[in-house]
Design a protein around this motif. Structure first.
Motif, PDB file in Angstrom:
ATOM      1  N   LEU A   1      -3.332   3.404  17.400  1.00 33.80           N
ATOM      2  CA  LEU A   1      -2.656   4.898  17.019  1.00 33.80           C
ATOM      3  C   LEU A   1      -1.683   3.987  16.189  1.00 33.80           C
ATOM      4  O   LEU A   1      -2.162   2.199  15.809  1.00 33.80           O
ATOM      5  N   TYR A   2      -1.193   4.141  14.997  1.00 32.86           N
ATOM      6  CA  TYR A   2      -0.041   3.542  14.040  1.00 32.86           C
ATOM      7  C   TYR A   2       1.611   4.395  13.679  1.00 32.86           C
ATOM      8  O   TYR A   2       1.422   5.212  14.539  1.00 32.86           O
ATOM      9  N   ILE A   3       2.024   2.638  13.598  1.00 37.75           N
ATOM     10  CA  ILE A   3       3.415   3.342  13.293  1.00 37.75           C
ATOM     11  C   ILE A   3       3.485   3.372  11.810  1.00 37.75           C
ATOM     12  O   ILE A   3       3.786   3.227  10.725  1.00 37.75           O
ATOM     13  N   LEU A   4       4.343   5.012  12.075  1.00 37.62           N
ATOM     14  CA  LEU A   4       4.529   6.017  10.437  1.00 37.62           C
ATOM     15  C   LEU A   4       5.500   4.603  10.475  1.00 37.62           C
ATOM     16  O   LEU A   4       6.925   4.048  10.482  1.00 37.62           O
ATOM     17  N   HIS A   5       5.682   4.738   8.847  1.00 43.23           N
ATOM     18  CA  HIS A   5       6.880   4.137   7.770  1.00 43.23           C
ATOM     19  C   HIS A   5       7.868   5.270   8.020  1.00 43.23           C
ATOM     20  O   HIS A   5       7.237   6.522   6.874  1.00 43.23           O
ATOM     21  N   THR A   6       9.193   5.589   7.533  1.00 44.46           N
ATOM     22  CA  THR A   6       9.951   6.349   7.399  1.00 44.46           C
ATOM     23  C   THR A   6      10.828   5.763   5.987  1.00 44.46           C
ATOM     24  O   THR A   6      11.275   4.763   6.488  1.00 44.46           O
TER      25      THR A   6
END
Length: 294
Positions: free
Chosen positions: A256-261
């Motif tokens: 999984l990866y963390i989205l950049h907002t």
């Protein structure tokens, strides 16, 4: 008003179970004695407390008001009894903690282990509930100490003893289904995707809905659950983009990866709280000493 405490005790057990027969079992008295006690209390208070029917028992509005006051009193008496009777615990009595399953699993377990090693004869009870519900447990005297998310609309700020952890929430996804790894995505764009999050009974849900409203956006999640671990599992199989605390991610979640907002996600904190309006048990004070202060 001269009303025997036993009448209120009977009322509490009937109101808690909404059953005269169940109350009689818990109190070890006959069902007719329970019924007579309730009739006596209603007569003294000059108003009905229950709506009786052949199938079920319901509280009247007056009964609901009375229960809100009686419940903390009964819990306080029970806590006092446990502390006095627990000689093996060196007078500490049972430690009763309220926390969500996520906070228990990812934060509290090491401290529960330390406490048990230090005080092996002190029984530990953990009430597993969302942070909003934990605040209510503390108000009602059903827990000695709670560890919850903050902000928390149900928590009295005066009860907070210390901040034990600071964290950030993150949006996570499986790139095989939602490949946004090279993008910086806005909340407005994000709401077009299926969002997976905790249900409305949680402080986390309150936080995210409030955050979106600050940008005049209405958040309509695809799935709402009561478990962050399950949200991670569903994100892994591609059902959507999950919103979770960053401390829930482990080395096993490298798919999984963390989205950049574009919009910054404010940090939140875990706080340990004790209701100082009630007697504080020695076990709660000892456990509080084990928790870190951030």
């Amino acid at each position: 008003m001269d009303i025997n405490l036993e009448l209120y005790k009977v009322f509490y057990y009937v109101a808690s179970s909404l059953s005269f027969s169940e109350a009689s079992k818990q109190l070890y008295i006959s069902q007719s004695a329970v019924s007579q006690s309730i009739k006596t209390l209603e007569k003294k208070l000059e108003q009905p407390l229950f709506i009786r029917s052949t199938k079920k028992v319901r509280l009247t509005p007056a009964g609901q008001v009375l229960l809100k006051h009686i419940e903390p009193a009964i819990n306080l008496i029970n806590r006092g009894e446990h502390q006095l009777l627990d000689a093996e615990g060196l007078g500490f009595g049972q430690l009763h903690i309220g926390a969500s399953d996520t906070i228990c699993r990812y934060f509290l377990v090491p401290y529960l282990k330390q406490f048990h090693q230090k005080f092996p004869n002190v029984p530990v009870k953990v009430s597993n509930a969302a942070s909003l519900s934990c605040a209510e447990l503390l108000d009602q005297g059903k827990a000695d100490l709670i560890v919850t998310n903050d902000p928390n609309s149900k928590l009295n700020p005066a009860y907070i003893r210390k901040t034990v952890c600071e964290f950030h929430d993150v949006f996570i996804a499986n790139p095989a289904f939602f490949d946004l790894t090279q993008q910086e995505i806005s909340f407005c764009e994000l709401k077009q995707y299926p969002i997976l999050m905790l249900d409305k009974k949680s402080a986390t849900s309150e936080f995210l809905h409030s955050l979106f409203l600050q940008y005049q956006l209405e958040l309509v999640p695809e799935i709402e659950l009561s478990s962050n671990d399950l949200l991670i599992d569903l994100a892994r199989i591609g059902l959507g983009i999950a919103f979770i605390p960053d401390y829930c991610l482990t080395d096993h979640d490298n798919d999984l990866y963390i989205l950049h907002t574009k919009e910054k996600l404010p940090s939140r904190r875990l706080v340990a709280s004790i209701n100082d309006n009630l007697p504080v048990s020695a076990s709660a004070e000892e456990f509080l000493k084990l928790l870190p202060k951030v």
